[in-house]
Design a protein around this motif. Structure first.
Motif, PDB file in Angstrom:
ATOM      1  N   PHE A  12       3.436  13.057  23.898  1.00  0.00           N
ATOM      2  CA  PHE A  12       2.547  12.578  22.832  1.00  0.00           C
ATOM      3  C   PHE A  12       1.221  13.331  22.852  1.00  0.00           C
ATOM      4  O   PHE A  12       0.673  13.683  21.812  1.00  0.00           O
ATOM      5  CB  PHE A  12       2.315  11.077  23.005  1.00  0.00           C
ATOM      6  CG  PHE A  12       1.369  10.474  22.013  1.00  0.00           C
ATOM      7  CD1 PHE A  12       1.827  10.056  20.774  1.00  0.00           C
ATOM      8  CD2 PHE A  12       0.032  10.305  22.316  1.00  0.00           C
ATOM      9  CE1 PHE A  12       0.951   9.489  19.850  1.00  0.00           C
ATOM     10  CE2 PHE A  12      -0.852   9.745  21.406  1.00  0.00           C
ATOM     11  CZ  PHE A  12      -0.390   9.332  20.163  1.00  0.00           C
ATOM     12  N   LEU A  13       0.698  13.599  24.065  1.00  0.00           N
ATOM     13  CA  LEU A  13      -0.591  14.273  24.220  1.00  0.00           C
ATOM     14  C   LEU A  13      -0.468  15.796  24.323  1.00  0.00           C
ATOM     15  O   LEU A  13      -1.480  16.486  24.424  1.00  0.00           O
ATOM     16  CB  LEU A  13      -1.315  13.744  25.468  1.00  0.00           C
ATOM     17  CG  LEU A  13      -1.727  12.280  25.434  1.00  0.00           C
ATOM     18  CD1 LEU A  13      -2.306  11.872  26.780  1.00  0.00           C
ATOM     19  CD2 LEU A  13      -2.725  12.028  24.318  1.00  0.00           C
ATOM     20  N   ASP A  42       0.744   3.110  23.230  1.00  0.00           N
ATOM     21  CA  ASP A  42       0.500   4.044  22.126  1.00  0.00           C
ATOM     22  C   ASP A  42      -0.896   3.836  21.544  1.00  0.00           C
ATOM     23  O   ASP A  42      -1.585   4.800  21.213  1.00  0.00           O
ATOM     24  CB  ASP A  42       1.572   3.923  21.054  1.00  0.00           C
ATOM     25  CG  ASP A  42       1.698   2.541  20.426  1.00  0.00           C
ATOM     26  OD1 ASP A  42       1.169   1.562  20.995  1.00  0.00           O
ATOM     27  OD2 ASP A  42       2.329   2.449  19.365  1.00  0.00           O
ATOM     28  N   GLU A  43      -1.351   2.589  21.472  1.00  0.00           N
ATOM     29  CA  GLU A  43      -2.675   2.300  20.922  1.00  0.00           C
ATOM     30  C   GLU A  43      -3.781   2.914  21.776  1.00  0.00           C
ATOM     31  O   GLU A  43      -4.742   3.484  21.256  1.00  0.00           O
ATOM     32  CB  GLU A  43      -2.879   0.795  20.798  1.00  0.00           C
ATOM     33  CG  GLU A  43      -1.958   0.152  19.777  1.00  0.00           C
ATOM     34  CD  GLU A  43      -2.003  -1.364  19.829  1.00  0.00           C
ATOM     35  OE1 GLU A  43      -2.657  -1.930  20.737  1.00  0.00           O
ATOM     36  OE2 GLU A  43      -1.371  -1.984  18.955  1.00  0.00           O
ATOM     37  N   GLU A  46      -3.718   6.739  21.317  1.00  0.00           N
ATOM     38  CA  GLU A  46      -4.281   7.096  20.012  1.00  0.00           C
ATOM     39  C   GLU A  46      -5.804   6.999  20.035  1.00  0.00           C
ATOM     40  O   GLU A  46      -6.497   7.877  19.515  1.00  0.00           O
ATOM     41  CB  GLU A  46      -3.704   6.200  18.920  1.00  0.00           C
ATOM     42  CG  GLU A  46      -2.252   6.490  18.604  1.00  0.00           C
ATOM     43  CD  GLU A  46      -1.633   5.465  17.671  1.00  0.00           C
ATOM     44  OE1 GLU A  46      -2.355   4.554  17.192  1.00  0.00           O
ATOM     45  OE2 GLU A  46      -0.425   5.566  17.428  1.00  0.00           O
ATOM     46  N   ALA A  47      -6.331   5.943  20.645  1.00  0.00           N
ATOM     47  CA  ALA A  47      -7.782   5.778  20.743  1.00  0.00           C
ATOM     48  C   ALA A  47      -8.389   6.882  21.600  1.00  0.00           C
ATOM     49  O   ALA A  47      -9.460   7.417  21.278  1.00  0.00           O
ATOM     50  CB  ALA A  47      -8.121   4.406  21.325  1.00  0.00           C
ATOM     51  N   TYR A  48      -7.713   7.256  22.680  1.00  0.00           N
ATOM     52  CA  TYR A  48      -8.198   8.335  23.543  1.00  0.00           C
ATOM     53  C   TYR A  48      -8.281   9.648  22.758  1.00  0.00           C
ATOM     54  O   TYR A  48      -9.294  10.345  22.810  1.00  0.00           O
ATOM     55  CB  TYR A  48      -7.277   8.498  24.761  1.00  0.00           C
ATOM     56  CG  TYR A  48      -7.552   9.748  25.539  1.00  0.00           C
ATOM     57  CD1 TYR A  48      -8.671   9.852  26.357  1.00  0.00           C
ATOM     58  CD2 TYR A  48      -6.711  10.852  25.432  1.00  0.00           C
ATOM     59  CE1 TYR A  48      -8.939  11.019  27.064  1.00  0.00           C
ATOM     60  CE2 TYR A  48      -6.971  12.020  26.125  1.00  0.00           C
ATOM     61  CZ  TYR A  48      -8.084  12.089  26.935  1.00  0.00           C
ATOM     62  OH  TYR A  48      -8.355  13.242  27.624  1.00  0.00           O
ATOM     63  N   VAL A  49      -7.229   9.974  22.019  1.00  0.00           N
ATOM     64  CA  VAL A  49      -7.221  11.208  21.231  1.00  0.00           C
ATOM     65  C   VAL A  49      -8.325  11.163  20.179  1.00  0.00           C
ATOM     66  O   VAL A  49      -9.076  12.129  20.008  1.00  0.00           O
ATOM     67  CB  VAL A  49      -5.842  11.445  20.575  1.00  0.00           C
ATOM     68  CG1 VAL A  49      -5.898  12.575  19.567  1.00  0.00           C
ATOM     69  CG2 VAL A  49      -4.792  11.725  21.636  1.00  0.00           C
ATOM     70  N   ARG A  50      -8.462  10.052  19.488  1.00  0.00           N
ATOM     71  CA  ARG A  50      -9.488   9.906  18.458  1.00  0.00           C
ATOM     72  C   ARG A  50     -10.890  10.105  19.060  1.00  0.00           C
ATOM     73  O   ARG A  50     -11.710  10.834  18.519  1.00  0.00           O
ATOM     74  CB  ARG A  50      -9.372   8.528  17.809  1.00  0.00           C
ATOM     75  CG  ARG A  50     -10.157   8.341  16.554  1.00  0.00           C
ATOM     76  CD  ARG A  50      -9.895   7.027  15.810  1.00  0.00           C
ATOM     77  NE  ARG A  50      -9.116   6.000  16.469  1.00  0.00           N
ATOM     78  CZ  ARG A  50      -7.794   5.825  16.329  1.00  0.00           C
ATOM     79  NH1 ARG A  50      -7.085   6.624  15.567  1.00  0.00           N
ATOM     80  NH2 ARG A  50      -7.167   4.847  16.963  1.00  0.00           N
TER      81      ARG A  50
END
Length: 71
Positions: A12-13, A42-43, A46-50
């Motif tokens: 994913f990352l 997943d949440e 996603e927050a880490y990437v954002r």
């Protein structure tokens, strides 16, 4: 919310499983080691990437502005 194992979260990352394990162990990426296995949501990923996108974009802007002011 979906949970991801180390392999799926690393994909994913777009990083290696080793890299993700190191990032999670240091607390950089949110995750939990339950027994012998790392678990991620997943949440949280996603927050880490954002957050990383925002942080790195802001750093580039500051660098760009500094370069303009120095010229």
């Amino acid at each position: 919310m979906k949970t991801l194992n180390l392999e799926t979260a690393a994909a994913f990352l777009f990083v290696s499983e080793y890299t993700l394990q190191e990032l999670a162990a240091s607390g950089t990426v949110p995750g939990a080691k339950i027994g012998k296995c790392w678990v991620f949501t997943d949440e949280d990923l996603e927050a880490y990437v954002r957050d990383e996108v925002r942080r790195l974009t802001a750093e580039r802007r500051v660098g760009h502005l500094s370069a303009l002011l120095a010229a």
